[in-house]
Design an enzyme around this catalytic site. Structure first.
Site, PDB file in Angstrom:
ATOM      1  N   ARG A   1       0.824  -1.222   0.000  1.00  0.00           N
ATOM      2  CA  ARG A   1       0.000   0.000   0.000  1.00  0.00           C
ATOM      3  C   ARG A   1       0.857   1.272   0.000  1.00  0.00           C
ATOM      4  NH1 ARG A   1      -3.947  -0.114   4.762  1.00  0.00           N
ATOM      5  NH2 ARG A   1      -2.174  -1.161   5.717  1.00  0.00           N
ATOM      6  N   GLU A   2       1.911   1.246  -0.788  1.00  0.00           N
ATOM      7  CA  GLU A   2       2.812   2.401  -0.843  1.00  0.00           C
ATOM      8  C   GLU A   2       2.088   3.654  -1.327  1.00  0.00           C
ATOM      9  OE1 GLU A   2       3.324  -0.622  -1.968  1.00  0.00           O
ATOM     10  OE2 GLU A   2       5.430  -1.230  -1.822  1.00  0.00           O
TER      11      GLU A   2
ATOM     12  N   LYS B   1      -1.024   4.499  -0.853  1.00  0.00           N
ATOM     13  CA  LYS B   1      -1.805   5.054   0.257  1.00  0.00           C
ATOM     14  C   LYS B   1      -0.924   5.896   1.192  1.00  0.00           C
ATOM     15  CE  LYS B   1      -4.294   3.478   4.354  1.00  0.00           C
ATOM     16  NZ  LYS B   1      -5.665   3.911   4.095  1.00  0.00           N
TER      17      LYS B   1
ATOM     18  N   CYS C   1      -8.256   1.324   1.190  1.00  0.00           N
ATOM     19  CA  CYS C   1      -8.131  -0.047   0.719  1.00  0.00           C
ATOM     20  C   CYS C   1      -8.884  -0.955   1.666  1.00  0.00           C
ATOM     21  CB  CYS C   1      -6.665  -0.465   0.712  1.00  0.00           C
ATOM     22  SG  CYS C   1      -5.659   0.538  -0.393  1.00  0.00           S
TER      23      CYS C   1
ATOM     24  N   GLU D   1     -24.945  -3.160  -4.270  1.00  0.00           N
ATOM     25  CA  GLU D   1     -23.786  -3.566  -5.058  1.00  0.00           C
ATOM     26  C   GLU D   1     -23.876  -5.011  -5.530  1.00  0.00           C
ATOM     27  OE1 GLU D   1     -19.558  -4.216  -3.231  1.00  0.00           O
ATOM     28  OE2 GLU D   1     -20.401  -2.295  -2.735  1.00  0.00           O
TER      29      GLU D   1
ATOM     30  N   HIS E   1     -17.360  12.045   4.241  1.00  0.00           N
ATOM     31  CA  HIS E   1     -16.118  11.854   3.491  1.00  0.00           C
ATOM     32  C   HIS E   1     -15.449  13.168   3.143  1.00  0.00           C
ATOM     33  CE1 HIS E   1     -17.809   7.793   2.965  1.00  0.00           C
ATOM     34  NE2 HIS E   1     -16.556   7.471   3.051  1.00  0.00           N
TER      35      HIS E   1
ATOM     36  N   CYS F   1     -22.659   8.452   7.079  1.00  0.00           N
ATOM     37  CA  CYS F   1     -21.910   7.197   7.201  1.00  0.00           C
ATOM     38  C   CYS F   1     -21.119   7.246   8.506  1.00  0.00           C
ATOM     39  CB  CYS F   1     -21.005   7.011   5.986  1.00  0.00           C
ATOM     40  SG  CYS F   1     -20.404   5.312   5.766  1.00  0.00           S
TER      41      CYS F   1
HETATM   42  N1  GLN Z   1     -21.205   1.023  11.098  1.00  0.00           N
HETATM   43  C1  GLN Z   1     -20.217   1.290  10.107  1.00  0.00           C
HETATM   44  C2  GLN Z   1     -19.419   2.524  10.508  1.00  0.00           C
HETATM   45  O1  GLN Z   1     -19.967   3.407  11.064  1.00  0.00           O
HETATM   46  C3  GLN Z   1     -20.837   1.516   8.739  1.00  0.00           C
HETATM   47  C4  GLN Z   1     -19.795   1.735   7.690  1.00  0.00           C
HETATM   48  C5  GLN Z   1     -20.340   1.776   6.267  1.00  0.00           C
HETATM   49  O2  GLN Z   1     -21.470   2.007   6.030  1.00  0.00           O
HETATM   50  N2  GLN Z   1     -19.523   1.562   5.300  1.00  0.00           N
HETATM   51  O3  GLN Z   1     -18.238   2.624  10.258  1.00  0.00           O
HETATM   52 ZN    ZN Z   2     -22.052   3.990   5.258  1.00  0.00          ZN
END
Ligand code: GLN
Ligand code: ZN
Length: 758
Positions: A16-17, A19, A517, A606, A695, A727
């Site tokens: 993973r260089e 990264k 990754c 997915e 993010h 998230c």
């Molecule tokens: N419970 C996970 C977190 O909070 C959910 C992560 C995800 O949805 N990819 O990290």
């Molecule tokens: Zn999520």
């Protein structure tokens, strides 16, 4: 002679260089030169590795500092105007701003690359989109390769897929209308490549595996007719699905060669062997680019023979798709037991498998007798291994009935029971599970793993982290708390490590997006749960507060989807085995006094087959597996699920059919667009649309969140609306996390007040 080639190689490096280099640069600990030096070294190492393995045409242009689809947006000068960037003078910082956002602008939207766990950055198109060729990056890489004597085959994302994978940012606008403007740039680029000594160019059109409407089919015809006006030979590459249905169209395109994926879609090999013109190249993707199993070379060789007979010189061999989706090198797996290790092949080993098959076709089976014997031995040992079969698991799976996938009561009754039990305010606030994974946390986990920290000290360290996260949440005033997932490296690996039937690599990393990754577990045998996996942590966390502490599990579909799954039984069966293990964990959590349990299924969408005609079958078994995992609890126990980074509009009925009491879902990057669909569909249960993008390093303001919540309230009744980030927060730091959550709670207060006064 058969030609051996590659469609793409992992970029991240065996250690993973990439990264490390990206993240050091982002932290300001290194400079642009250092980043580019690492990038160049990785490219060169990987090219030389491929050349050394006997690959005769090597992909160049598959490397990227973040994402290859973003690189194409730069290559064709199609950047969203909102960033105000000058594409002709784009700095490395600018490039990363597009990928990661900055103080002024949120990042480009990110979405999954077909049915993989790779995420690309979605091009934004509107009627003001213009194109401008910026080939310097590609040309530099090409010159590097040529200077090393690498037989380079540049890789481009084809014009039709490029437009298709983008998104219209304006109503009444059709991105396909941009094709006419885009094609001259492809012609210019290909012409310049020819001037640089290139004969073959790989042009990826993976959307050919989707069910395209007439306009997009016609676009292929238009595009490739136009591209006939350039001097390179085009190898049109398709993967992840059968393109047999497109055969008439493909034959009509003036392309010199076609690549097909015969791992995912073996049946198309016979079709193309019979019907693809012998004077054109047929490239057969025979080695699995999506999984880690060692190829059964005897079977593969037999499979290839008819094509070799017909195409001879014109037969090319490769992996099914780019090797991007496989880990780099099995040689680093010093801790896998030898039995398992011989069942596997990573990218580096796959190069060799391609070479052996080429030799076998060109020089006969005798020339590869040793390799065939080794491969036969691996196949037989795997088929017969007692580690693969668990009779109790098979019996439990066979005993499953429809009732096992149903809660005792319907949502309205459950909601009433939960309301009485949980006593939550209007617009309850929560988070998705993880809190910042600080250096201390990582150090403690790593030390424990290495045996330097004993069980007791490790447990204390983690409990201290849990206490810290709980105190922060209490201070912020969140309603449903989480323990923070400090003990988890990865949401799938964590469970796989505790379940039977999984094996773990030390270094089997695969790029998910940017510098992220994942190290998917290798799911090789029947899955079972020897003992509870999360109960002690959740119980400890719950002991610190009277507020509900949400138990946190990864769902069966996501565990399946994010593992390298066995290829010796249907995915459905494997998924149900996992579901039974999670169901047992859910029951144990409930027994331990946990009243809210989240079962994450970020990978649910997915798993959808690329072709719509196959969706229902998948949704049926995947949905059943989720419900099996979730349905053994009392009415008053609230089941949450979480999904992210996908389009969900088209599977809303299936998402509703999961019958989770609450779904938290990513919507903030698309400005709550998704919610319109939830509103229209009248989603029956509770929903927490993410109110900010975790993010992005940009901290949202109270006003940003109020605005998104207002949008949400327009389509979701207040009584069923939750407030949460989109998230988990593990990739963020504490200061920004606290600031963002504080803004989220202030926004919630504001709206609660407004609703109370209304
Ligand atoms: N419970 C996970 C977190 O909070 C959910 C992560 C995800 O949805 N990819 O990290
Ligand atoms: Zn999520």
């Amino acid at each position: 002679m058969t030609t051996l080639h590659t469609l793409g190689f992992p970029r991240i490096g065996a250690q993973r260089e990439l990264k490390q280099a990206q993240e050091a640069f982002w932290r300001g600990e290194s400079n642009v030169e250092a980043l580019h030096t690492t990038a160049r070294q990785l490219r060169q190492r990987h090219w030389l590795l491929q050349k050394g393995a006997g690959i005769e045409r090597i992909a160049v242009g598959d490397f990227t500092l973040y994402d290859h689809v973003l690189d194409h947006q730069v290559l064709f000068g199609a950047l969203p105007a909102r960033f105000g960037l000058d594409v002709a003078n784009l700095s490395t910082e600018d490039y990363f701003a597009l990928a990661r956002g900055n103080a002024q602008q949120p990042a480009l939207e990110m979405t999954k690359w077909f049915d993989t766990n790779y995420h690309y950055l979605v091009p934004e198109f509107d009627r003001h989109t213009t194109f401008q060729l910026q080939p310097a990056t590609l040309f530099n890489q090409l010159s590097e390769a040529q200077a090393l004597g690498i037989p380079a085959k540049p890789v481009l994302l084809g014009p039709v897929s490029f437009l298709y994978l983008g998104k219209e940012k304006e109503a009444n606008f059709d991105r396909l209308s941009l094709l006419t403007d885009l094609l001259p740039l492809y012609i210019d680029l290909l012409t310049q490549l020819a001037a640089r000594g290139i004969d073959w160019v790989q042009i990826d059109e993976p959307i050919l595996g989707l069910e395209l409407d007439a306009a997009w089919q016609q676009a292929f015809f238009t595009a490739y007719q136009a591209l006939a006006a350039q001097p390179c030979k085009l190898l049109l590459t398709t993967y992840f699905a059968s393109v047999a249905e497109q055969l008439p169209l493909l034959k009509d395109l003036p392309i010199a060669g076609l690549h097909i994926d015969v791992v995912r879609a073996p049946a198309q090999l016979a079709v193309f062997t019979q019907q693809w013109p012998a004077e054109r190249v047929l490239s057969v993707g025979i080695i699995d680019g999506r999984n880690v199993w060692r190829a059964d070379l005897s079977q593969k060789l037999a499979q290839l023979k008819p094509a070799a007979g017909k195409f001879g010189q014109q037969l090319w061999l490769s992996s099914s798709c780019s090797l991007l989706h496989t880990p780099v090198d099995l040689a680093f797996e010093t801790e896998l037991d030898s039995e398992l290790k011989i069942w596997l092949a990573f990218a580096t080993q796959k190069l060799n498998e391609i070479k052996v098959l080429g030799r076998g076709l060109d020089h006969g089976e005798a020339s590869i007798a040793n390799e065939l014997a080794a491969s036969d031995h691996a196949r037989d040992s795997r088929a017969k291994s007692p580690r693969v079969v668990n009779a109790a698991v098979r019996a439990a799976r066979q005993a499953l009935t429809t009732a096992d996938g149903q809660r005792h009561s319907a949502y309205p009754q459950r909601a009433a029971a939960q309301k009485a039990a949980l006593k939550l305010p209007l617009l309850p606030t929560t988070t998705i599970g993880s809190f910042p994974q600080t250096p201390d946390i990582r150090r403690a986990r790593a030390a424990f793993k290495r045996g330097e920290l004993d069980q007791h000290s490790y447990q204390q360290a983690m409990e201290q982290e849990i206490r810290f996260a709980v105190e922060k949440q209490l201070a912020l005033g969140l309603d449903v708390l989480v323990h923070g997932e400090a003990e988890r490296n990865d949401m799938v690996e964590y469970f796989g490590e505790q379940l039977e039937g999984f094996a773990f690599t030390r270094n089997g990393w695969v790029q998910s997006y940017g510098s992220r990754c994942v190290k998917p577990p290798i799911l090789f045998g029947d899955v079972s749960r020897p003992t509870a996996m999360t109960v002690a942590w959740s119980q400890f966390a719950q002991s610190l507060t009277d507020k509900p502490m949400k138990g946190m599990l990864t769902g069966p579909v996501t565990i399946l989807q994010w593992s390298f799954v066995r290829d010796d039984q249907p995915r459905r069966d494997t998924c149900l085995d996992i579901a039974l293990a999670i169901r047992a964990e859910v029951k144990d959590l409930e027994q331990a006094g946990i009243t809210v349990i989240q079962i994450d299924e970020p990978a649910f969408r997915e798993g959808l087959p690329l072709q719509r005609s196959q969706w229902q079958d998948y949704l049926d078994w995947a949905g059943f597996a989720f419900r099996v995992s979730a349905s053994a609890v009392n009415d008053s126990t609230q089941i949450h699920t979480h999904m992210c980074y996908s389009e969900f509009n088209d599977i809303l009925p299936a998402i509703a059919a999961l019958d989770a009491d609450v779904i938290t879902i990513e919507t903030s990057r698309s400005d709550m667009e998704l919610l319109d669909a939830f509103g229209e569909f009248a989603y029956p249960n509770e929903i927490g649309p993410g109110v900010y993008d975790i993010h992005s390093p940009r901290v949202p303001t109270e006003a940003d969140i109020v605005r998104l919540l207002e949008k949400a309230l327009a389509v979701i009744p207040a009584s069923r609306l939750w407030v949460n980030p989109d998230c988990g927060l593990k990739t963020r730091g504490w200061p920004e996390t606290e600031a963002a959550l504080a803004a989220m709670l202030r926004a919630t207060q504001q709206l609660r007040q407004r609703l109370a006064n209304a």
